[in-house]
Scaffold this active site. Structure first.
Site, PDB file in Angstrom:
ATOM      1  N   GLU A  44       0.822  -1.209   0.000  1.00 42.82           N
ATOM      2  CA  GLU A  44       0.000   0.000   0.000  1.00 42.82           C
ATOM      3  C   GLU A  44       0.857   1.261   0.000  1.00 42.82           C
ATOM      4  O   GLU A  44       0.521   2.254  -0.650  1.00 42.82           O
ATOM      5  CB  GLU A  44      -0.952  -0.002   1.202  1.00 42.82           C
ATOM      6  CG  GLU A  44      -2.071  -1.025   1.099  1.00 42.82           C
ATOM      7  CD  GLU A  44      -2.990  -0.802  -0.100  1.00 42.82           C
ATOM      8  OE1 GLU A  44      -3.047   0.340  -0.618  1.00 42.82           O
ATOM      9  OE2 GLU A  44      -3.653  -1.759  -0.522  1.00 42.82           O
ATOM     10  N   TYR A 127      -6.000   6.977   3.744  1.00 42.35           N
ATOM     11  CA  TYR A 127      -6.245   5.887   2.810  1.00 42.35           C
ATOM     12  C   TYR A 127      -5.484   4.624   3.221  1.00 42.35           C
ATOM     13  O   TYR A 127      -6.041   3.529   3.277  1.00 42.35           O
ATOM     14  CB  TYR A 127      -5.847   6.272   1.383  1.00 42.35           C
ATOM     15  CG  TYR A 127      -5.704   5.054   0.504  1.00 42.35           C
ATOM     16  CD1 TYR A 127      -6.829   4.410   0.005  1.00 42.35           C
ATOM     17  CD2 TYR A 127      -4.454   4.485   0.267  1.00 42.35           C
ATOM     18  CE1 TYR A 127      -6.712   3.243  -0.749  1.00 42.35           C
ATOM     19  CE2 TYR A 127      -4.329   3.329  -0.486  1.00 42.35           C
ATOM     20  CZ  TYR A 127      -5.464   2.716  -0.988  1.00 42.35           C
ATOM     21  OH  TYR A 127      -5.344   1.557  -1.708  1.00 42.35           O
ATOM     22  N   ASP A 145      -9.491   5.037  -3.169  1.00 43.46           N
ATOM     23  CA  ASP A 145      -8.407   5.525  -4.017  1.00 43.46           C
ATOM     24  C   ASP A 145      -9.014   6.067  -5.302  1.00 43.46           C
ATOM     25  O   ASP A 145     -10.243   6.241  -5.413  1.00 43.46           O
ATOM     26  CB  ASP A 145      -7.381   4.423  -4.279  1.00 43.46           C
ATOM     27  CG  ASP A 145      -7.929   3.286  -5.153  1.00 43.46           C
ATOM     28  OD1 ASP A 145      -9.145   3.279  -5.451  1.00 43.46           O
ATOM     29  OD2 ASP A 145      -7.129   2.409  -5.548  1.00 43.46           O
TER      30      ASP A 145
END
Length: 354
Positions: A44, A127, A145
């Site tokens: 990520e 996020y 996203d």
């Protein structure tokens, strides 16, 4: 506006599609495998503002070299930033190493499982915290996203442009996020955006959300999400100084720890500004006084907010020249934590100076 079908029905249809069509990615646990939070976190962070295709080889090299967070924490920071070179946004590499050290040394190698605690770690924003909580730990979290924003904008026919519509799109995504399998659901929406609900020519005919999609019904799916017009990027200029010793070593220096390309190695040079530099003017910023000779051509590079053009000047230094930085043999340049821009400068100098 006609509303889509119920959130439960939508999430069930998407999860059924995901079970059939999930992408095989090197960081993703396959059915029956245990999710590794280290691999989720690493992927990520790498995927922030970078594509899956670009990240995959870097991810595989990282986990081969540092298979656990303890191994990554024990690595020198220069080794980590050097392995990162080419992925861009280099603050991510420094934060990655800082986060690894904190988790390894203070949390015995275990990540926190909730978003609030995750956000306190270096380099983890809203996020990334949501993605780790959902995918690694099965927590209900709203993971949004660019792919998810596009899917939500089309599903609900949101015509307000980005970035102003971000909060609205996140609220819509939250309403659809299920209690059951939230990690699979988060990955399913991202897969949908990456493979079906693509930026151009969305494949509406095979989409599991074809029926409830309001933008498809209105015939406006391909034009969403709308985006506010961006201001043109300015162009900045600078000169890099390629200084060579008689033994062939080249002078490098480390950039300041904070700011653009912070902590990375570079070929010394001027600051970057709007106007062009003359070589006479730039000589005051050179690592030492020498007979500097301009090389033909320029090095072009584009950052998020501006274009950069660097001229390169070269000179020969004496065997005992005193200049701030490190002398690096040409054969060892590949081992240095040089960002993509500086690798371009090196290639240009090697092609033009010899």
């Amino acid at each position: 506006m006609v509303q889509p079908t119920s959130p439960v029905a939508n999430s069930a249809a998407l999860l059924a599609w995901y079970d059939r069509s999930a992408r095989v990615l090197p960081w993703r646990a396959r059915p029956g495998e245990t999710v590794d939070p280290y691999r989720v976190w690493l992927s990520e962070v790498m995927l922030q503002q970078t594509t899956v295709a670009a990240v995959a080889p870097y991810f595989l090299r990282f986990v081969e070299r540092w298979p656990t967070i303890e191994a990554l924490a024990a690595a020198p920071v220069d080794a980590v930033t050097g392995a990162w070179a080419g992925l861009g946004y280099y603050a991510r590499a420094r934060n990655l190493h800082a986060c690894a050290k904190l988790v390894a040394e203070w949390r015995h190698g275990r990540f926190p499982e909730d978003e609030e605690s995750l956000r306190k770690l270096p380099g983890i924003g809203d996020y990334t915290a949501a993605a780790i909580a959902a995918i690694a730990f099965g927590r209900k979290a709203v993971v949004v996203d660019g792919n998810v924003e596009r899917v939500m904008a089309r599903l609900f026919a949101v015509t307000d442009p980005l970035p102003g519509a971000k909060a609205h799109l996140k609220a819509l995504a939250a309403a659809l996020t299920p209690e059951v399998r939230p990690g699979d659901y988060a990955q399913a929406v991202m897969d949908l955006g990456a493979t079906v609900c693509t930026p151009k020519s969305p494949a509406c005919g095979i989409c599991p959300w074809m029926e409830p999609c309001q933008a498809r019904r209105l015939g406006i799916a391909a034009g969403l999400p709308a985006k506010a017009e961006k201001a043109p990027r300015p162009t900045r200029h600078g000169i890099a100084f390629w200084l060579i010793r008689p033994d062939g070593a080249v002078l490098l220096r480390r950039r300041p720890p904070h700011g653009l390309l912070g902590g990375m190695m570079e070929v010394p040079g001027t600051e970057w500004r709007d106007g062009l530099w003359s070589l006479d003017e730039a000589a005051a910023h050179a690592p030492l006084a020498a007979e500097w000779r301009p090389l033909p051509g320029r090095v072009a590079h584009t950052f998020t907010h501006f274009h950069l053009e660097l001229a390169v000047a070269t000179a020969k230094a004496g065997p005992r020249a005193a200049a701030r930085g490190i002398w690096c043999p040409l054969d060892n340049l590949g081992d240095q934590a040089l960002p993509t821009l500086m690798r371009k400068v090196v290639r240009h100098a090697l092609a033009k100076a010899y």
